[in-house]
Scaffold this motif. Structure first.
Motif, PDB file in Angstrom:
ATOM      1  N   GLU A  20       0.916  -1.251  -0.034  1.00 17.01           N
ATOM      2  CA  GLU A  20       0.150  -0.040   0.012  1.00 17.01           C
ATOM      3  C   GLU A  20       0.876   1.323  -0.041  1.00 17.01           C
ATOM      4  O   GLU A  20       0.627   2.182  -0.964  1.00 17.01           O
ATOM      5  CB  GLU A  20      -0.936  -0.044   1.290  1.00 17.01           C
ATOM      6  N   ARG A  21       2.011   1.283   0.982  1.00 18.77           N
ATOM      7  CA  ARG A  21       2.885   2.557   0.928  1.00 18.77           C
ATOM      8  C   ARG A  21       3.333   2.568  -0.561  1.00 18.77           C
ATOM      9  O   ARG A  21       3.665   3.640  -0.882  1.00 18.77           O
ATOM     10  CB  ARG A  21       3.672   2.239   1.936  1.00 18.77           C
ATOM     11  N   LEU A  22       4.022   1.649  -1.182  1.00 18.21           N
ATOM     12  CA  LEU A  22       4.859   1.594  -2.299  1.00 18.21           C
ATOM     13  C   LEU A  22       3.875   2.230  -3.323  1.00 18.21           C
ATOM     14  O   LEU A  22       4.120   2.871  -4.216  1.00 18.21           O
ATOM     15  CB  LEU A  22       5.304   0.384  -2.768  1.00 18.21           C
ATOM     16  N   ALA A  23       2.429   1.522  -3.464  1.00 20.06           N
ATOM     17  CA  ALA A  23       1.694   2.130  -4.227  1.00 20.06           C
ATOM     18  C   ALA A  23       1.447   3.659  -4.076  1.00 20.06           C
ATOM     19  O   ALA A  23       1.151   4.435  -5.074  1.00 20.06           O
ATOM     20  CB  ALA A  23       0.399   1.446  -4.118  1.00 20.06           C
ATOM     21  N   ARG A  24       1.268   4.085  -2.985  1.00 16.38           N
ATOM     22  CA  ARG A  24       1.147   5.689  -2.572  1.00 16.38           C
ATOM     23  C   ARG A  24       2.046   6.396  -2.977  1.00 16.38           C
ATOM     24  O   ARG A  24       2.109   7.455  -3.646  1.00 16.38           O
ATOM     25  CB  ARG A  24       0.754   5.936  -1.342  1.00 16.38           C
ATOM     26  N   ARG A  25       3.197   5.903  -2.821  1.00 18.24           N
ATOM     27  CA  ARG A  25       4.564   6.440  -3.169  1.00 18.24           C
ATOM     28  C   ARG A  25       4.656   6.675  -4.843  1.00 18.24           C
ATOM     29  O   ARG A  25       5.232   7.942  -5.337  1.00 18.24           O
ATOM     30  CB  ARG A  25       5.877   5.832  -2.551  1.00 18.24           C
ATOM     31  N   CYS A  26       4.247   5.631  -5.702  1.00 23.52           N
ATOM     32  CA  CYS A  26       4.232   5.663  -6.740  1.00 23.52           C
ATOM     33  C   CYS A  26       2.993   6.273  -7.609  1.00 23.52           C
ATOM     34  O   CYS A  26       3.020   6.497  -8.850  1.00 23.52           O
ATOM     35  CB  CYS A  26       4.233   4.405  -7.639  1.00 23.52           C
ATOM     36  N   GLU A  27       2.050   6.624  -6.700  1.00 21.06           N
ATOM     37  CA  GLU A  27       0.888   7.149  -7.191  1.00 21.06           C
ATOM     38  C   GLU A  27       0.118   6.072  -8.136  1.00 21.06           C
ATOM     39  O   GLU A  27      -0.320   6.457  -9.290  1.00 21.06           O
ATOM     40  CB  GLU A  27       0.948   8.476  -7.960  1.00 21.06           C
ATOM     41  N   LEU A  28       0.259   4.926  -7.902  1.00 18.34           N
ATOM     42  CA  LEU A  28      -0.337   3.798  -8.626  1.00 18.34           C
ATOM     43  C   LEU A  28      -1.284   2.934  -7.585  1.00 18.34           C
ATOM     44  O   LEU A  28      -1.476   3.326  -6.355  1.00 18.34           O
ATOM     45  CB  LEU A  28       0.862   2.808  -9.045  1.00 18.34           C
ATOM     46  N   SER A  29      -2.311   2.001  -8.157  1.00 20.02           N
ATOM     47  CA  SER A  29      -3.025   1.207  -7.496  1.00 20.02           C
ATOM     48  C   SER A  29      -2.144   0.046  -6.752  1.00 20.02           C
ATOM     49  O   SER A  29      -1.314  -0.231  -7.197  1.00 20.02           O
ATOM     50  CB  SER A  29      -4.047   0.853  -8.259  1.00 20.02           C
ATOM     51  N   ARG A  30      -2.765  -0.355  -5.613  1.00 16.33           N
ATOM     52  CA  ARG A  30      -2.022  -1.488  -5.089  1.00 16.33           C
ATOM     53  C   ARG A  30      -1.959  -2.536  -6.122  1.00 16.33           C
ATOM     54  O   ARG A  30      -1.279  -3.518  -5.964  1.00 16.33           O
ATOM     55  CB  ARG A  30      -2.829  -1.817  -3.732  1.00 16.33           C
ATOM     56  N   SER A  32      -1.675  -2.711  -9.062  1.00 14.82           N
ATOM     57  CA  SER A  32      -0.516  -2.466 -10.129  1.00 14.82           C
ATOM     58  C   SER A  32       0.769  -3.049  -9.309  1.00 14.82           C
ATOM     59  O   SER A  32       1.469  -3.912  -9.815  1.00 14.82           O
ATOM     60  CB  SER A  32      -0.193  -1.225 -10.503  1.00 14.82           C
ATOM     61  N   ILE A  33       1.052  -2.831  -7.942  1.00 17.77           N
ATOM     62  CA  ILE A  33       1.957  -3.335  -7.368  1.00 17.77           C
ATOM     63  C   ILE A  33       1.845  -5.048  -7.053  1.00 17.77           C
ATOM     64  O   ILE A  33       2.785  -5.765  -7.257  1.00 17.77           O
ATOM     65  CB  ILE A  33       2.050  -2.871  -6.075  1.00 17.77           C
ATOM     66  N   GLN A  34       0.559  -5.417  -6.894  1.00 15.55           N
ATOM     67  CA  GLN A  34       0.672  -6.895  -6.915  1.00 15.55           C
ATOM     68  C   GLN A  34       0.696  -7.494  -8.138  1.00 15.55           C
ATOM     69  O   GLN A  34       1.489  -8.677  -8.107  1.00 15.55           O
ATOM     70  CB  GLN A  34      -1.031  -7.142  -6.535  1.00 15.55           C
ATOM     71  N   ARG A  35       0.610  -7.018  -9.123  1.00 17.92           N
ATOM     72  CA  ARG A  35       0.777  -7.655 -10.648  1.00 17.92           C
ATOM     73  C   ARG A  35       2.297  -7.499 -10.808  1.00 17.92           C
ATOM     74  O   ARG A  35       2.492  -8.666 -11.258  1.00 17.92           O
ATOM     75  CB  ARG A  35       0.121  -6.885 -11.648  1.00 17.92           C
ATOM     76  N   ALA A  36       2.895  -6.506 -10.325  1.00 21.03           N
ATOM     77  CA  ALA A  36       4.269  -6.499 -10.647  1.00 21.03           C
ATOM     78  C   ALA A  36       5.038  -7.457  -9.661  1.00 21.03           C
ATOM     79  O   ALA A  36       5.925  -8.329 -10.157  1.00 21.03           O
ATOM     80  CB  ALA A  36       4.756  -5.308 -10.213  1.00 21.03           C
ATOM     81  N   GLU A  37       4.379  -7.722  -8.652  1.00 17.55           N
ATOM     82  CA  GLU A  37       5.231  -8.720  -7.532  1.00 17.55           C
ATOM     83  C   GLU A  37       4.823 -10.153  -7.868  1.00 17.55           C
ATOM     84  O   GLU A  37       5.463 -11.216  -7.725  1.00 17.55           O
ATOM     85  CB  GLU A  37       4.741  -8.521  -6.290  1.00 17.55           C
ATOM     86  N   LEU A  38       3.843 -10.366  -8.955  1.00 22.01           N
ATOM     87  CA  LEU A  38       3.589 -11.752  -9.283  1.00 22.01           C
ATOM     88  C   LEU A  38       4.068 -11.983 -10.519  1.00 22.01           C
ATOM     89  O   LEU A  38       3.995 -13.184 -11.225  1.00 22.01           O
ATOM     90  CB  LEU A  38       1.940 -11.933  -9.532  1.00 22.01           C
ATOM     91  N   GLY A  39       4.955 -11.070 -10.994  1.00 23.36           N
ATOM     92  CA  GLY A  39       5.694 -11.353 -12.507  1.00 23.36           C
ATOM     93  C   GLY A  39       4.775 -11.082 -13.511  1.00 23.36           C
ATOM     94  O   GLY A  39       5.359 -11.373 -14.611  1.00 23.36           O
ATOM     95  N   GLU A  40       3.546 -10.566 -13.484  1.00 21.79           N
ATOM     96  CA  GLU A  40       2.869 -10.240 -14.551  1.00 21.79           C
ATOM     97  C   GLU A  40       3.624  -9.080 -15.404  1.00 21.79           C
ATOM     98  O   GLU A  40       4.213  -8.179 -14.855  1.00 21.79           O
ATOM     99  CB  GLU A  40       1.573 -10.036 -14.100  1.00 21.79           C
ATOM    100  N   THR A  41       3.024  -8.816 -16.457  1.00 26.64           N
ATOM    101  CA  THR A  41       3.579  -7.661 -17.378  1.00 26.64           C
ATOM    102  C   THR A  41       2.930  -6.356 -16.915  1.00 26.64           C
ATOM    103  O   THR A  41       1.695  -6.208 -16.600  1.00 26.64           O
ATOM    104  CB  THR A  41       3.016  -8.048 -18.833  1.00 26.64           C
ATOM    105  N   VAL A  42       3.690  -5.235 -16.887  1.00 24.09           N
ATOM    106  CA  VAL A  42       3.426  -4.064 -16.328  1.00 24.09           C
ATOM    107  C   VAL A  42       3.974  -3.105 -17.214  1.00 24.09           C
ATOM    108  O   VAL A  42       4.794  -3.482 -18.040  1.00 24.09           O
ATOM    109  CB  VAL A  42       3.827  -3.627 -14.959  1.00 24.09           C
ATOM    110  N   ARG A  43       3.355  -1.709 -17.485  1.00 21.82           N
ATOM    111  CA  ARG A  43       3.973  -0.832 -18.227  1.00 21.82           C
ATOM    112  C   ARG A  43       5.187  -0.315 -17.855  1.00 21.82           C
ATOM    113  O   ARG A  43       5.612  -0.383 -16.480  1.00 21.82           O
ATOM    114  CB  ARG A  43       2.867   0.506 -18.205  1.00 21.82           C
ATOM    115  N   PRO A  44       5.912   0.108 -19.070  1.00 21.86           N
ATOM    116  CA  PRO A  44       7.207   0.351 -18.722  1.00 21.86           C
ATOM    117  C   PRO A  44       7.471   1.389 -17.702  1.00 21.86           C
ATOM    118  O   PRO A  44       8.208   1.627 -16.817  1.00 21.86           O
ATOM    119  CB  PRO A  44       7.955   0.714 -20.082  1.00 21.86           C
ATOM    120  N   GLU A  45       6.510   2.499 -17.727  1.00 18.83           N
ATOM    121  CA  GLU A  45       6.389   3.716 -16.982  1.00 18.83           C
ATOM    122  C   GLU A  45       6.257   3.289 -15.419  1.00 18.83           C
ATOM    123  O   GLU A  45       6.802   3.710 -14.493  1.00 18.83           O
ATOM    124  CB  GLU A  45       5.569   4.438 -17.194  1.00 18.83           C
TER     125      GLU A  45
END
Length: 266
Positions: A20-30, A32-45
């Motif tokens: 949650e804190r990382l998502a707030r720091r990036c101004e992203l949704s949680r 999005s962080i969960q998808r990244a930590e599951l190894g799913e494809t995310v936008r380069p930005e």
């Protein structure tokens, strides 16, 4: 783009951040962080902002093509610098450069110290060491002043060449990502690339040499009072350009760097 789940979680743990804190720091949704930590494809930005928030280079947590870990395997990116034989070329490069780095690997002597410091002084007046303010050479510089600067550069280049010392110059590009992943750049072209110059004074006898490109730049000179005009959110990352995004100089062949994102926390 995919991030390495284990390396991403390790970096987040070291930074003492929850999802949650990382998502707030990036101004992203949680999510999005969960998808990244599951190894799913995310936008380069998204990947670049996550790396910036964690204070790591993106190469440390990204997966290379085919799923192999990229951290530590990717070679340093190198930029080819060409021997400057014309003050006009140096001037035109620096007139488009938001910032530049000047290096020297020459062992100075009593005979060469004068020409070396003369050229460095001339170059220092033409290129900034921070990109936030844009090129130091105004686009409406009067022709008389332009000709005087070029003449000064030509004299300095020839003085060094008499001692076997060359001025090697090249350039590359970065895009700036801020806030929610919006691409920004200073000047009149939002989203355009920031052109960066590299200059090396060397007694190399060849017409070209290679240097490692700079991964990190500041948007503001040290000690400057006013912040760069990029709004309230000063967090940003540099995105490397992929040619041909925006034309700059006609002789950019081989000087535009392709590759993964590089990050810097403002």
């Amino acid at each position: 783009m995919r991030l390495d789940p284990a390396k991403l979680k390790q970096a987040r743990t070291r930074a003492a951040m929850s999802q949650e804190r990382l998502a707030r720091r990036c101004e992203l949704s949680r999510k999005s962080i969960q998808r990244a930590e599951l190894g799913e494809t995310v936008r380069p930005e998204t990947a670049a902002l996550v790396a910036a928030a964690l204070g790591v280079a993106l190469d440390e947590i990204r997966l290379a093509a085919g799923g192999a870990e990229a951290g530590g395997e990717r070679p340093e990116q190198r930029l080819t610098l060409r021997r400057a034989k014309s003050g006009t070329r140096v001037f035109e490069t620096l007139a488009q450069s938001y910032a530049g780095r000047i290096g020297c690997d020459v062992e100075a002597s009593g005979e060469t110290i004068g020409p070396l410091t003369g050229l460095v002084a001339s170059l220092g007046r033409l290129v900034a060491d921070a990109w936030g303010r844009g090129p130091m050479i105004p686009p409406d510089l009067p022709m008389v002043d332009r000709l005087r600067i070029i003449a000064e550069l030509n004299d300095a280049l020839r003085a060094l060449e008499r001692h076997g010392i060359g001025c090697f110059i090249g350039h590359y590009y970065r895009y700036v990502v801020a806030g929610r992943g919006a691409v920004q750049a200073p000047g009149d072209a939002p989203g355009g690339p920031v052109m960066l110059a590299r200059i090396q004074l060397s007694d190399c006898p060849r017409d070209a040499l290679q240097v490692t490109i700079d991964q990190q730049w500041s948007s503001q000179r040290e000690g400057a009072a006013a912040p760069p005009a990029f709004g309230d959110d000063e967090r940003f990352v540099f995105l490397e350009s992929r040619p041909p995004l925006t034309p700059a100089l006609e002789d950019t062949a081989g000087e535009v760097i392709e590759g993964a994102f590089s990050v810097r926390v403002a």
